[in-house]
Design an enzyme around this catalytic site. Sequence first.
Site, PDB file in Angstrom:
ATOM      1  N   TYR A  23       3.678   2.033  12.385  1.00 56.48           N
ATOM      2  CA  TYR A  23       2.887   2.986  11.510  1.00 56.48           C
ATOM      3  C   TYR A  23       2.883   4.460  12.055  1.00 56.48           C
ATOM      4  CZ  TYR A  23       1.612  -1.420   8.882  1.00 56.48           C
ATOM      5  OH  TYR A  23       1.674  -2.622   8.347  1.00 56.48           O
ATOM      6  N   ASN A  73      -0.337   3.909  -2.119  1.00 61.95           N
ATOM      7  CA  ASN A  73      -0.017   3.082  -0.980  1.00 61.95           C
ATOM      8  C   ASN A  73      -0.828   2.157  -1.104  1.00 61.95           C
ATOM      9  OD1 ASN A  73       0.515   1.692   1.216  1.00 61.95           O
ATOM     10  ND2 ASN A  73       0.927   3.211   2.743  1.00 61.95           N
ATOM     11  N   HIS A  79       1.614  -7.021  -2.340  1.00 64.29           N
ATOM     12  CA  HIS A  79       2.274  -8.094  -2.288  1.00 64.29           C
ATOM     13  C   HIS A  79       1.055  -8.943  -2.950  1.00 64.29           C
ATOM     14  CE1 HIS A  79       4.352  -5.695   0.584  1.00 64.29           C
ATOM     15  NE2 HIS A  79       3.197  -5.740   1.436  1.00 64.29           N
ATOM     16  N   ASP A  86      -2.957  -4.088 -12.733  1.00 68.57           N
ATOM     17  CA  ASP A  86      -3.173  -4.124 -14.145  1.00 68.57           C
ATOM     18  C   ASP A  86      -4.136  -2.617 -14.201  1.00 68.57           C
ATOM     19  OD1 ASP A  86      -2.509  -6.296 -14.671  1.00 68.57           O
ATOM     20  OD2 ASP A  86      -4.341  -7.405 -14.706  1.00 68.57           O
ATOM     21  N   HIS A  99       5.044   3.353   1.362  1.00 67.51           N
ATOM     22  CA  HIS A  99       5.124   2.395   2.283  1.00 67.51           C
ATOM     23  C   HIS A  99       5.337   3.170   3.446  1.00 67.51           C
ATOM     24  CE1 HIS A  99       4.253  -0.995  -0.398  1.00 67.51           C
ATOM     25  NE2 HIS A  99       4.951  -0.498  -1.074  1.00 67.51           N
ATOM     26  N   SER A 101       6.159   1.890   6.504  1.00 65.27           N
ATOM     27  CA  SER A 101       7.205   1.022   6.982  1.00 65.27           C
ATOM     28  C   SER A 101       8.140   0.606   6.144  1.00 65.27           C
ATOM     29  CB  SER A 101       6.478  -0.254   7.967  1.00 65.27           C
ATOM     30  OG  SER A 101       6.081  -1.204   6.954  1.00 65.27           O
ATOM     31  N   ARG A 110       6.655  -9.602   2.287  1.00 66.37           N
ATOM     32  CA  ARG A 110       6.360  -7.993   2.172  1.00 66.37           C
ATOM     33  C   ARG A 110       7.389  -7.556   1.249  1.00 66.37           C
ATOM     34  NH1 ARG A 110       2.290  -6.273   5.431  1.00 66.37           N
ATOM     35  NH2 ARG A 110       2.007  -7.368   7.131  1.00 66.37           N
TER      36      ARG A 110
END
Length: 146
Positions: A23, A73, A79, A86, A99, A101, A110
């Site tokens: 990260y 993010n 996931h 919703d 994201h 990464s 992922r």
Amino acid sequence: MAKVLLLNGPNLNLLGERQPSIYGTTTLKEIEDTVRAKVEQAGHTCVTFQSNSEGALVDWLHHERPADFLILNAAGFTHTSVALRDAVSAIAVPFVEVHISNIYKREPFRAHSYFSDIAEGVMAGLGPRGYDFAAEFALDFLKRGQ
């Protein structure tokens, strides 16, 4: 003047110290400050929020509507969270999924996102610069009046 939301999910409060090999060393505050400055320089408002709690993220989205654009993010909730998807759908705001990464180079679970199919675009694997690109896209999107 448009209202741009920047929403970050679980564990992103630890950016800069959590797994820097994945990260990086940029903190969430640095990311928020950069995005806010870019959005405000264009004459718009930027509201940011981060939580490790799914319910808090959903509540925040409900509270901040109406808005004109969302940079999201969802982190690990990308996931797993139908509830957050919703909520994003319910507020009917165009958004970019970010994201840090490259989720497609990591564990197979992922690679699935509950958000990509309803997003205007997805930034993955570009590090913190993905947020910069998402903010630029948001500003261009708003300028075009889409």
